[in-house]
Design a protein around this motif. Structure first.
Motif, PDB file in Angstrom:
ATOM      1  N   ARG A 123       2.011  15.086  -6.511  1.00 37.37           N
ATOM      2  CA  ARG A 123       0.447  14.962  -6.237  1.00 37.37           C
ATOM      3  C   ARG A 123       0.358  13.944  -5.045  1.00 37.37           C
ATOM      4  O   ARG A 123       1.254  13.187  -4.789  1.00 37.37           O
ATOM      5  CB  ARG A 123      -0.134  14.413  -7.287  1.00 37.37           C
ATOM      6  CG  ARG A 123      -0.603  15.413  -8.613  1.00 37.37           C
ATOM      7  CD  ARG A 123      -0.746  15.046  -9.809  1.00 37.37           C
ATOM      8  NE  ARG A 123      -1.789  13.692  -9.735  1.00 37.37           N
ATOM      9  CZ  ARG A 123      -2.039  12.854 -10.523  1.00 37.37           C
ATOM     10  NH1 ARG A 123      -1.554  13.088 -11.922  1.00 37.37           N
ATOM     11  NH2 ARG A 123      -2.932  12.241 -10.495  1.00 37.37           N
ATOM     12  N   LYS A 124      -0.540  13.987  -4.292  1.00 39.41           N
ATOM     13  CA  LYS A 124      -0.792  13.041  -3.431  1.00 39.41           C
ATOM     14  C   LYS A 124      -0.908  11.606  -3.988  1.00 39.41           C
ATOM     15  O   LYS A 124      -1.812  11.310  -4.839  1.00 39.41           O
ATOM     16  CB  LYS A 124      -2.187  13.427  -2.532  1.00 39.41           C
ATOM     17  CG  LYS A 124      -1.915  14.402  -1.469  1.00 39.41           C
ATOM     18  CD  LYS A 124      -3.085  14.628  -0.611  1.00 39.41           C
ATOM     19  CE  LYS A 124      -2.977  15.894   0.189  1.00 39.41           C
ATOM     20  NZ  LYS A 124      -4.108  16.095   1.194  1.00 39.41           N
ATOM     21  N   MET A 125      -0.430  10.693  -3.178  1.00 40.44           N
ATOM     22  CA  MET A 125      -0.384   9.310  -3.817  1.00 40.44           C
ATOM     23  C   MET A 125      -1.768   8.518  -3.905  1.00 40.44           C
ATOM     24  O   MET A 125      -2.077   7.750  -4.598  1.00 40.44           O
ATOM     25  CB  MET A 125       0.624   8.449  -2.926  1.00 40.44           C
ATOM     26  CG  MET A 125       1.989   8.813  -3.163  1.00 40.44           C
ATOM     27  SD  MET A 125       3.029   7.580  -2.488  1.00 40.44           S
ATOM     28  CE  MET A 125       2.714   7.870  -0.678  1.00 40.44           C
ATOM     29  N   GLY A 126      -2.700   9.144  -2.891  1.00 43.58           N
ATOM     30  CA  GLY A 126      -4.029   8.818  -3.243  1.00 43.58           C
ATOM     31  C   GLY A 126      -4.732   8.921  -4.334  1.00 43.58           C
ATOM     32  O   GLY A 126      -5.859   8.372  -4.700  1.00 43.58           O
ATOM     33  N   GLU A 127      -4.082   9.951  -5.169  1.00 48.63           N
ATOM     34  CA  GLU A 127      -4.727  10.263  -6.563  1.00 48.63           C
ATOM     35  C   GLU A 127      -4.078   9.443  -7.608  1.00 48.63           C
ATOM     36  O   GLU A 127      -4.467   9.524  -8.735  1.00 48.63           O
ATOM     37  CB  GLU A 127      -4.536  11.519  -6.797  1.00 48.63           C
ATOM     38  CG  GLU A 127      -5.130  12.639  -5.793  1.00 48.63           C
ATOM     39  CD  GLU A 127      -4.742  14.101  -6.086  1.00 48.63           C
ATOM     40  OE1 GLU A 127      -3.998  14.376  -6.877  1.00 48.63           O
ATOM     41  OE2 GLU A 127      -5.148  14.823  -5.375  1.00 48.63           O
TER      42      GLU A 127
ATOM     43  N   GLY B  46       0.979  -1.051  -0.040  1.00 47.85           N
ATOM     44  CA  GLY B  46      -0.138   0.114   0.075  1.00 47.85           C
ATOM     45  C   GLY B  46       0.915   1.199  -0.037  1.00 47.85           C
ATOM     46  O   GLY B  46       2.255   1.106   0.209  1.00 47.85           O
ATOM     47  N   VAL B  47       0.280   2.279  -0.093  1.00 48.40           N
ATOM     48  CA  VAL B  47       0.888   3.882  -0.016  1.00 48.40           C
ATOM     49  C   VAL B  47       0.133   4.524   1.100  1.00 48.40           C
ATOM     50  O   VAL B  47      -0.775   4.359   1.562  1.00 48.40           O
ATOM     51  CB  VAL B  47       0.791   4.478  -1.653  1.00 48.40           C
ATOM     52  CG1 VAL B  47       1.603   3.570  -2.550  1.00 48.40           C
ATOM     53  CG2 VAL B  47      -0.757   4.620  -1.725  1.00 48.40           C
ATOM     54  N   TYR B  48       1.088   5.554   1.607  1.00 45.73           N
ATOM     55  CA  TYR B  48       0.315   6.691   2.305  1.00 45.73           C
ATOM     56  C   TYR B  48      -0.271   7.740   1.430  1.00 45.73           C
ATOM     57  O   TYR B  48       0.299   8.454   0.644  1.00 45.73           O
ATOM     58  CB  TYR B  48       1.460   7.151   2.838  1.00 45.73           C
ATOM     59  CG  TYR B  48       2.368   6.474   3.834  1.00 45.73           C
ATOM     60  CD1 TYR B  48       2.061   6.160   5.193  1.00 45.73           C
ATOM     61  CD2 TYR B  48       3.545   5.725   3.612  1.00 45.73           C
ATOM     62  CE1 TYR B  48       2.844   5.260   5.955  1.00 45.73           C
ATOM     63  CE2 TYR B  48       4.268   4.976   4.122  1.00 45.73           C
ATOM     64  CZ  TYR B  48       3.798   4.676   5.532  1.00 45.73           C
ATOM     65  OH  TYR B  48       4.580   3.883   6.307  1.00 45.73           O
ATOM     66  N   LYS B  49      -1.829   7.513   1.502  1.00 45.57           N
ATOM     67  CA  LYS B  49      -2.796   8.309   0.492  1.00 45.57           C
ATOM     68  C   LYS B  49      -2.635   9.756   0.619  1.00 45.57           C
ATOM     69  O   LYS B  49      -2.630  10.390  -0.445  1.00 45.57           O
ATOM     70  CB  LYS B  49      -4.170   7.707   0.654  1.00 45.57           C
ATOM     71  CG  LYS B  49      -4.074   6.361   0.154  1.00 45.57           C
ATOM     72  CD  LYS B  49      -5.664   6.042   0.205  1.00 45.57           C
ATOM     73  CE  LYS B  49      -6.020   4.451  -0.125  1.00 45.57           C
ATOM     74  NZ  LYS B  49      -7.235   4.046  -0.163  1.00 45.57           N
ATOM     75  N   ASN B  50      -1.909  10.151   1.978  1.00 44.24           N
ATOM     76  CA  ASN B  50      -2.024  11.665   2.242  1.00 44.24           C
ATOM     77  C   ASN B  50      -0.605  12.157   1.822  1.00 44.24           C
ATOM     78  O   ASN B  50      -0.701  13.529   2.074  1.00 44.24           O
ATOM     79  CB  ASN B  50      -2.623  11.987   3.561  1.00 44.24           C
ATOM     80  CG  ASN B  50      -4.173  11.845   3.583  1.00 44.24           C
ATOM     81  OD1 ASN B  50      -4.764  11.965   2.723  1.00 44.24           O
ATOM     82  ND2 ASN B  50      -4.400  11.301   4.923  1.00 44.24           N
ATOM     83  N   LEU B  51       0.199  11.473   1.675  1.00 45.15           N
ATOM     84  CA  LEU B  51       1.793  11.990   1.081  1.00 45.15           C
ATOM     85  C   LEU B  51       1.850  12.113  -0.226  1.00 45.15           C
ATOM     86  O   LEU B  51       1.175  11.560  -0.951  1.00 45.15           O
ATOM     87  CB  LEU B  51       2.544  10.815   1.592  1.00 45.15           C
ATOM     88  CG  LEU B  51       2.904  10.861   3.167  1.00 45.15           C
ATOM     89  CD1 LEU B  51       4.150  10.011   3.376  1.00 45.15           C
ATOM     90  CD2 LEU B  51       3.186  12.202   3.683  1.00 45.15           C
TER      91      LEU B  51
END
Length: 238
Positions: free
Chosen positions: A126-130, A86-91
């Motif tokens: 860009r944020k990784m959540g995107e 997974g990734v840190y979506k807000n980073l």
């Protein structure tokens, strides 16, 4: 030098043997593929090599260091990218790579190297959540390689990616393999295996059933391609 030496590795979950006496030798440099269907034991073997699981029996060493007795030394030499990492979506991508560089005590040059490896351009901010799945995989791979590991363990590095991102990830793996990093990868894509891997081992029901260079294996088993060999060997397995 030998990057990996595994001897008689068994792993049980309860009474169920997931690995059955796996023995492997992986020489330093190049790309080694561990190929098998779901449930064959690939991820379990990778987690043992990455010091996240202990073998129930047998031994495994990475560059001469025992994965159980010398786990901390092994961890300093490797990186591990699980299939469903997974990734840190807000980073942002840049913030994630900066965090990796700080964890490893590296400077700004490592950060810039990670950004270059990702090939994401302005999207790194860009944020990784995107991010799409392919973009997430590229930033995670960059995090693995920017720290210059001796061994990178990649579980299904292109699974679920579109053609563009798959080609990019394969290109980066080959590039760094040619520069001296040792890779151990798994894959279901036989064309990818043929392109990426210098040597492969076929694993089925927790045991190794064939090993060698991709083209040598197809020639010695009188088949036209790796997928045909793979199906044939599974059919022969007990």
């Amino acid at each position: 030098m030998q990057a990996i030496v595994a001897e008689g590795v068994w792993r049980f979950f309860g009474d169920n043997p997931v690995l059955r006496g796996v023995s492997l030798v992986v020489e330093e440099g190049g790309v080694f593929g561990l190929i098998g269907p779901n449930g064959a034991g690939k991820t379990t073997m990778f987690r043992i090599l990455a010091t996240l699981l202990r073998p129930s029996r047998g031994t495994a060493k990475v560059f001469g260091k025992d994965v159980v007795k010398e786990a901390s030394e092994v961890r300093r030499m490797i990186t591990y990218l699980p299939e469903e990492a997974g990734v840190y979506k807000n980073l942002t991508g840049r913030s994630f790579l900066k965090m990796v560089s700080r964890v490893y005590g590296l400077g700004s040059s490592a950060l810039e190297k990670g950004i270059a490896i990702s090939g994401l351009g302005e999207a790194v901010d860009r944020k990784m959540g995107e991010y799409s799945k392919g973009m997430r995989r590229r930033i995670l791979l960059a995090g693995c390689l920017m720290v210059e590991p001796r061994l990178a363990i990649l579980d299904e590095p292109t699974a679920g990616l579109d053609v563009e991102h798959s080609v990019y990830v394969r290109k980066i793996i080959r590039q760094y393999a040619e520069q001296g990093t040792t890779f151990v990868v798994s894959s279901h894509n036989m064309l990818e295996v043929d392109y990426l891997c210098d040597r492969i081992a076929l694993i089925h029901r927790g045991g190794i059933i064939a090993e060698g260079k991709p083209r040598e294996l197809t020639a010695s088993h009188n088949v036209q391609n790796l997928e045909e060999l793979f199906v044939k060997k599974i059919g022969e397995a007990p």
